[in-house]
Design an enzyme around this catalytic site. Structure first.
Site, PDB file in Angstrom:
ATOM      1  CG  ASP A 119       8.267 -31.158  13.525  1.00  0.00           C
ATOM      2  OD1 ASP A 119       9.360 -30.570  13.435  1.00  0.00           O
ATOM      3  OD2 ASP A 119       7.770 -31.516  14.612  1.00  0.00           O
ATOM      4  CG  ASP A 141      12.440 -20.070  10.187  1.00  0.00           C
ATOM      5  OD1 ASP A 141      12.868 -19.577   9.131  1.00  0.00           O
ATOM      6  OD2 ASP A 141      11.555 -20.951  10.217  1.00  0.00           O
TER       7      ASP A 141
HETATM    8  C1  LIG Z   1      15.486 -19.449   7.057  1.00  0.00           C
HETATM    9  S1  LIG Z   1      14.948 -20.912   6.279  1.00  0.00           S
HETATM   10  C2  LIG Z   1      16.499 -21.662   5.745  1.00  0.00           C
HETATM   11  C3  LIG Z   1      16.308 -22.701   4.690  1.00  0.00           C
HETATM   12  C4  LIG Z   1      17.573 -23.409   4.214  1.00  0.00           C
HETATM   13  N1  LIG Z   1      18.140 -24.219   5.279  1.00  0.00           N
HETATM   14  C5  LIG Z   1      18.604 -22.439   3.674  1.00  0.00           C
HETATM   15  O1  LIG Z   1      19.637 -22.240   4.347  1.00  0.00           O
HETATM   16  O2  LIG Z   1      18.371 -21.883   2.579  1.00  0.00           O
HETATM   17  C6  LIG Z   1      14.497 -21.959   7.643  1.00  0.00           C
HETATM   18  C7  LIG Z   1      13.659 -23.134   7.206  1.00  0.00           C
HETATM   19  O3  LIG Z   1      13.392 -23.988   8.322  1.00  0.00           O
HETATM   20  C8  LIG Z   1      12.096 -24.527   8.140  1.00  0.00           C
HETATM   21  N2  LIG Z   1      11.609 -25.055   9.429  1.00  0.00           N
HETATM   22  C9  LIG Z   1      11.164 -24.364  10.488  1.00  0.00           C
HETATM   23  N3  LIG Z   1      10.795 -25.204  11.478  1.00  0.00           N
HETATM   24  C10 LIG Z   1      11.029 -26.462  11.023  1.00  0.00           C
HETATM   25  C11 LIG Z   1      10.836 -27.770  11.566  1.00  0.00           C
HETATM   26  N4  LIG Z   1      10.355 -27.971  12.806  1.00  0.00           N
HETATM   27  N5  LIG Z   1      11.175 -28.834  10.809  1.00  0.00           N
HETATM   28  C12 LIG Z   1      11.667 -28.669   9.569  1.00  0.00           C
HETATM   29  N6  LIG Z   1      11.881 -27.459   9.008  1.00  0.00           N
HETATM   30  C13 LIG Z   1      11.556 -26.377   9.712  1.00  0.00           C
HETATM   31  C14 LIG Z   1      11.298 -23.370   7.574  1.00  0.00           C
HETATM   32  O4  LIG Z   1      10.124 -23.778   6.899  1.00  0.00           O
HETATM   33  C15 LIG Z   1      12.317 -22.731   6.637  1.00  0.00           C
HETATM   34  O5  LIG Z   1      12.225 -23.220   5.322  1.00  0.00           O
END
Ligand SMILES: C[S@@+](CC[C@H](N)C(=O)[O-])C[C@H]1O[C@@H](n2cnc3c(N)ncnc32)[C@H](O)[C@@H]1O
Length: 237
Positions: A119, A141
């Site tokens: 996280d 997301d």
């Molecule tokens: C739609 S993806 C986008 C990934 C990347 N930033 C890109 O633009 O290619 C969103 C990412 O946020 C991550 N994520 C969701 N909640 C999170 C959190 N609390 N801390 C870190 N990452 C998180 C998910 O695992 C996912 O890989």
């Protein structure tokens, strides 16, 4: 869908999303077993540039780096700066480690990246206030259903945390291709206008990827699907 405990009710109560996808390839598993422990963010205590990199330097923090291509490209661009990225999805962490290890000759191994497999908010809370020069939230997301709006990273708790950790003049970069998220983000950031100045003068500033903003994997996918992508730069007041 896996739900993780994140542990701070003032930010996000839980960390939602996938933790694991396809089995890792042998080379990726090797990086997770051997490189990750060397560059992992310490599990406890304050996270400072001195502690992570040996001396004070500008610090960058990327929330949810996906496959890590943006973080690695920025780290390669700014070798004297320190980069911290957090991502709970192990396959993304493994891909980021491939970039850190050398990216097939595109750049040498990156010595200025530290990774949290988990996280982002847990790590962000342990960074001293005013210590960050840059924070990145790229294609978070979307959680498009209204009843899931609280799960979006762009909400008052996380934005207050980002504001606290950025130094005055520091920059928060946010990108999305999702119209619902865009509207939601603009509303949230408007509520935080006492903390952040939106650095847009004309439409081009948010319609065209700014210099020094490497493309992410999700951004490339979005464009391939014909989506528009929007880019936001906010300066910490
Ligand atoms: C739609 S993806 C986008 C990934 C990347 N930033 C890109 O633009 O290619 C969103 C990412 O946020 C991550 N994520 C969701 N909640 C999170 C959190 N609390 N801390 C870190 N990452 C998180 C998910 O695992 C996912 O890989």
């Amino acid at each position: 869908m896996t739900a993780f405990k994140s542990g701070d009710p003032t930010t996000l109560n839980r960390l939602y999303g996938r933790a694991k996808g396809k089995p890792l390839r042998a080379g990726q598993q090797d990086l997770v077993d051997n490189l990750l422990p060397q560059i992992a963010v310490p599990a406890e205590g304050a996270i400072t540039a001195e502690r992570l990199f040996g001396y004070d330097r500008p610090l960058h923090f990327e929330i949810g780096f996906g496959g890590g291509e943006h973080m690695a490209a920025r780290a390669d661009m700014l070798p004297d700066h320190g980069f911290i990225g957090a991502e709970p999805f192990v396959n993304g962490v493994a891909q980021a480690l491939v970039h850190v290890a050398g990216n097939h000759g595109a750049h040498p191994p990156l010595g200025n990246v530290r990774i949290q497999h988990g996280d982002a908010l847990e790590v962000l809370r342990r960074i001293p206030d005013g210590a960050l020069s840059f924070a990145y939230l790229l294609h978070p997301d979307p959680w498009p259903k209204a009843r899931h709006a609280k799960r979006r990273m762009m909400n008052d708790g996380p934005v207050d945390l980002i504001a606290a950790k950025l130094k005055p003049g520091g920059e928060f970069r946010f990108g999305t291709d999702h119209p619902i998220y865009l509207a939601h983000a603009l509303m949230v950031m408007r509520r935080h206008r006492h903390q952040f100045e939106w650095l847009a003068e004309k439409a081009k500033d948010f319609l065209v990827r700014p210099a020094g903003w490497p493309e992410t994997r999700y951004e490339a996918k979005a464009r391939a699907q014909g989506h528009e992508v929007w880019y936001f730069r906010y300066r910490r007041r």
